[in-house]
Design a protein around this motif. Structure first.
Motif, PDB file in Angstrom:
ATOM      1  N   GLY A  55      36.111  20.527  42.403  1.00  0.00           N
ATOM      2  CA  GLY A  55      35.414  20.647  41.130  1.00  0.00           C
ATOM      3  C   GLY A  55      36.164  21.514  40.141  1.00  0.00           C
ATOM      4  N   ALA A  56      36.715  22.627  40.620  1.00  0.00           N
ATOM      5  CA  ALA A  56      37.476  23.509  39.736  1.00  0.00           C
ATOM      6  C   ALA A  56      38.740  22.823  39.235  1.00  0.00           C
ATOM      7  CB  ALA A  56      37.820  24.805  40.479  1.00  0.00           C
ATOM      8  N   ALA A  57      39.435  22.125  40.113  1.00  0.00           N
ATOM      9  CA  ALA A  57      40.674  21.447  39.715  1.00  0.00           C
ATOM     10  C   ALA A  57      40.389  20.341  38.704  1.00  0.00           C
ATOM     11  CB  ALA A  57      41.367  20.873  40.950  1.00  0.00           C
ATOM     12  N   ARG A  58      39.321  19.602  38.919  1.00  0.00           N
ATOM     13  CA  ARG A  58      38.974  18.538  37.978  1.00  0.00           C
ATOM     14  C   ARG A  58      38.641  19.084  36.590  1.00  0.00           C
ATOM     15  NH1 ARG A  58      35.221  14.783  41.987  1.00  0.00           N
ATOM     16  NH2 ARG A  58      36.957  13.627  42.926  1.00  0.00           N
ATOM     17  N   ALA A  59      38.128  20.297  36.540  1.00  0.00           N
ATOM     18  CA  ALA A  59      37.796  20.906  35.257  1.00  0.00           C
ATOM     19  C   ALA A  59      39.022  21.426  34.526  1.00  0.00           C
ATOM     20  CB  ALA A  59      36.797  22.041  35.472  1.00  0.00           C
ATOM     21  N   GLY A  60      40.164  21.501  35.217  1.00  0.00           N
ATOM     22  CA  GLY A  60      41.386  21.973  34.574  1.00  0.00           C
ATOM     23  C   GLY A  60      41.793  23.370  34.963  1.00  0.00           C
ATOM     24  N   ILE A  61      41.332  23.833  36.135  1.00  0.00           N
ATOM     25  CA  ILE A  61      41.665  25.175  36.617  1.00  0.00           C
ATOM     26  C   ILE A  61      42.681  25.065  37.746  1.00  0.00           C
ATOM     27  CG2 ILE A  61      40.773  27.251  37.759  1.00  0.00           C
ATOM     28  CD1 ILE A  61      38.106  26.740  36.356  1.00  0.00           C
ATOM     29  N   ALA A  62      43.818  25.722  37.583  1.00  0.00           N
ATOM     30  CA  ALA A  62      44.855  25.778  38.622  1.00  0.00           C
ATOM     31  C   ALA A  62      44.921  27.187  39.178  1.00  0.00           C
ATOM     32  CB  ALA A  62      46.205  25.373  38.054  1.00  0.00           C
ATOM     33  N   PHE A  63      45.096  27.294  40.490  1.00  0.00           N
ATOM     34  CA  PHE A  63      45.069  28.596  41.161  1.00  0.00           C
ATOM     35  C   PHE A  63      46.341  28.799  41.970  1.00  0.00           C
ATOM     36  CE2 PHE A  63      43.632  30.979  45.083  1.00  0.00           C
ATOM     37  CZ  PHE A  63      43.637  32.233  44.483  1.00  0.00           C
TER      38      PHE A  63
END
Length: 499
Positions: free
Chosen positions: A325-333
């Motif tokens: 969900g975070a990656a789909r929103a545009g968040i890279a870690f």
């Protein structure tokens, strides 16, 4: 005893020709609690590893009870009475307290009399203030503070004369820390020499008899704790304040390009975190181990399933309770553990660089080889990686270049709007550090929101446009870039009540 129990005499150690410890000397007496302080990179960990038999010194010597000691391994150190209680606990949750007590004891008999072992375990638990625990109880049922005390009891069960405690309270609550303090005092009262490593300066001055401060691999001062204050310790630890890496672009004033975090919480780790972050700026979370800074990033990246709160990116709600969900929103870690959580070490550099965008390089399970090569080459250039190493396994690269691969994987992606990094230059030499800092500044100037957590003051001051100090799962204060390093350090070690 007529002399000190531990003598550290002119220890020196280098890595790849770079000095990490330079002729460090200090002594510790029986019954003394001696603190080893210094900011990250000061040389504390290297000294501890030499004392515990994990590293051999290039020069100098260690003397135990009047005799020079060749601590060539952890086993030899243990036989000579040196025990290390590491910040990464070695207790095994699936085993009982009793089983953990005897685990790794090289002098334990092949056939153990259970009744005698239980009696000894009971005595040590009582000494640690753990009278409510049962020797047969699984460690998995214990709190973190209780596990830390079991670890200390385990060191004593191995007949330790020298006990090294490396950040023993970093992840503990105030009440749990108090129990550890009481246990440490009892250990010293037995006549053990205790070496205590901590970033929490008030607890150093409260608990310890003597303090040695390291900076840039050298001993700066050794003094009675009663003669020191937190402010004086900070002055000894810091030296010169580094210069900032300036931006050449003003941040985007359009708050529709913002990351909005409201009341982010992680049970037992993060109490409450709120931030509105603009695109084009770098936000630094300044905190020591256990402060909650890393937990902010991991929660936003979907790695804390129990996290609660509200997160919006470009005015859209983010489903941040899973990595997908975070990656789909545009968040890279970018994790602080590139080997365990980031890179495929035995795979080529090219494959690692494109690992998160395979769906864009072909159809279905098939990847277009030509497109993969072109993309990897472009990312290597963007990240400053040598183009002739793209076919080499990542494990053959230096630490700095490995980190560039990890960071470079998230660059040049139109679907990434937020870049989160935990300790972005951990284990990287000074040249690689500067290159990675430049990458992060370039990413911000390209319009990303960049948020990083670091325990290194120099990095915080060099990179942060906005710096949030954290302690005990909460934000202490917020500062603009170029803040006073001593103020940041005080917040990180003392909290809101710092004078």
């Amino acid at each position: 005893m007529s002399g000190p129990l531990v003598v550290v005499d002119a220890l020196a150690r280098s890595f790849a020709g770079v000095p990490a410890v330079r002729e460090v000397s200090f002594t510790v007496g029986a019954g003394e609690i001696h603190a080893l302080c210094g900011h990250n990179g000061a040389g504390k960990s290297t000294v501890v590893r030499m004392l515990s038999g994990q590293l051999a010194p290039d020069a100098g010597r260690i003397v135990l009870d009047g005799e020079a000691a060749d601590l060539r391994s952890r086993q030899v150190a243990q036989r000579l009475g040196v025990a290390l209680v590491d910040q990464e606990l070695s207790v095994v949750p699936a085993l009982t307290v009793l089983e953990n007590m005897t685990l790794g004891d090289i002098d334990a008999p092949l056939v153990t009399r259970r009744r005698a072992a239980v009696r000894r375990c009971r005595e040590l638990l009582d000494e640690m203030g753990l009278d409510r625990l049962r020797p047969g109880q699984l460690v998995a049922t214990l709190s973190m503070g209780e596990r830390q005390l079991v670890e200390i009891a385990k060191a004593l069960s191995q007949r330790a004369r020298v006990v090294i405690l490396d950040e023993p309270t970093a992840t503990l609550s105030e009440a749990e820390s108090r129990r550890v303090f009481a246990a440490v005092r009892r250990v010293a009262a037995r006549g053990c020499a205790v070496i205590f490593v901590s970033h929490r300066l008030p607890e150093v001055l409260e608990l310890c008899d003597t303090v040695t401060v390291l900076r840039d691999g050298r001993r700066v001062v050794t003094a009675p704790a009663a003669d020191l204050t937190v402010d004086r310790l900070i002055v000894h630890m810091l030296g010169e304040t580094p210069h900032r890496l300036e931006t050449s672009r003003r941040p985007d004033p359009d708050l529709t390009h913002a990351l909005r975090i409201e009341h982010l919480r992680v049970p037992g780790r993060l109490a409450d975190f709120t931030l509105t972050a603009r695109a084009g700026r770098i936000y630094a979370l300044a905190g020591q181990l256990g402060s909650g800074a890393s937990d902010v990033l991991r929660a936003l990246a979907g790695l804390h399933a129990r996290a609660t709160g509200s997160v919006q990116l470009r005015d859209r709600a983010v489903a941040f309770r899973s990595p997908v969900g975070a990656a789909r929103a545009g968040i890279a870690f970018v994790s602080n553990d590139r080997k365990g959580e980031g890179l495929f070490l035995d795979k080529p550099v090219a494959g690692n660089l494109v690992a998160t965008r395979l769906d864009r390089l072909g159809r279905g399970p098939l990847v277009a080889a030509g497109r993969e090569r072109r993309t990897a080459r472009s990312l290597a250039e963007l990240a400053g990686l040598p183009p002739d190493r793209l076919a080499d396994p990542v494990l053959t690269l230096s630490g700095g270049n490995q980190q560039k691969v990890f960071v470079g994987r998230s660059l040049g992606r139109p679907d990434v709007h937020v870049l989160l990094l935990d300790e972005p230059t951990r284990g990287v030499d000074i040249g690689g550090r500067a290159a990675i800092h430049r990458l992060l500044r370039d990413a911000a100037e390209a319009g990303l929101v960049v948020v990083f957590a670091s325990t290194e003051l120099e990095e915080l001051l060099e990179l942060g446009d906005v710096i949030l100090t954290m302690r005990d799962g909460r934000v202490v204060d917020t500062y603009p870039g170029g803040a006073d390093g001593a103020v940041l350090m005080r917040d990180m070690t003392e909290g809101k009540d710092a004078a």
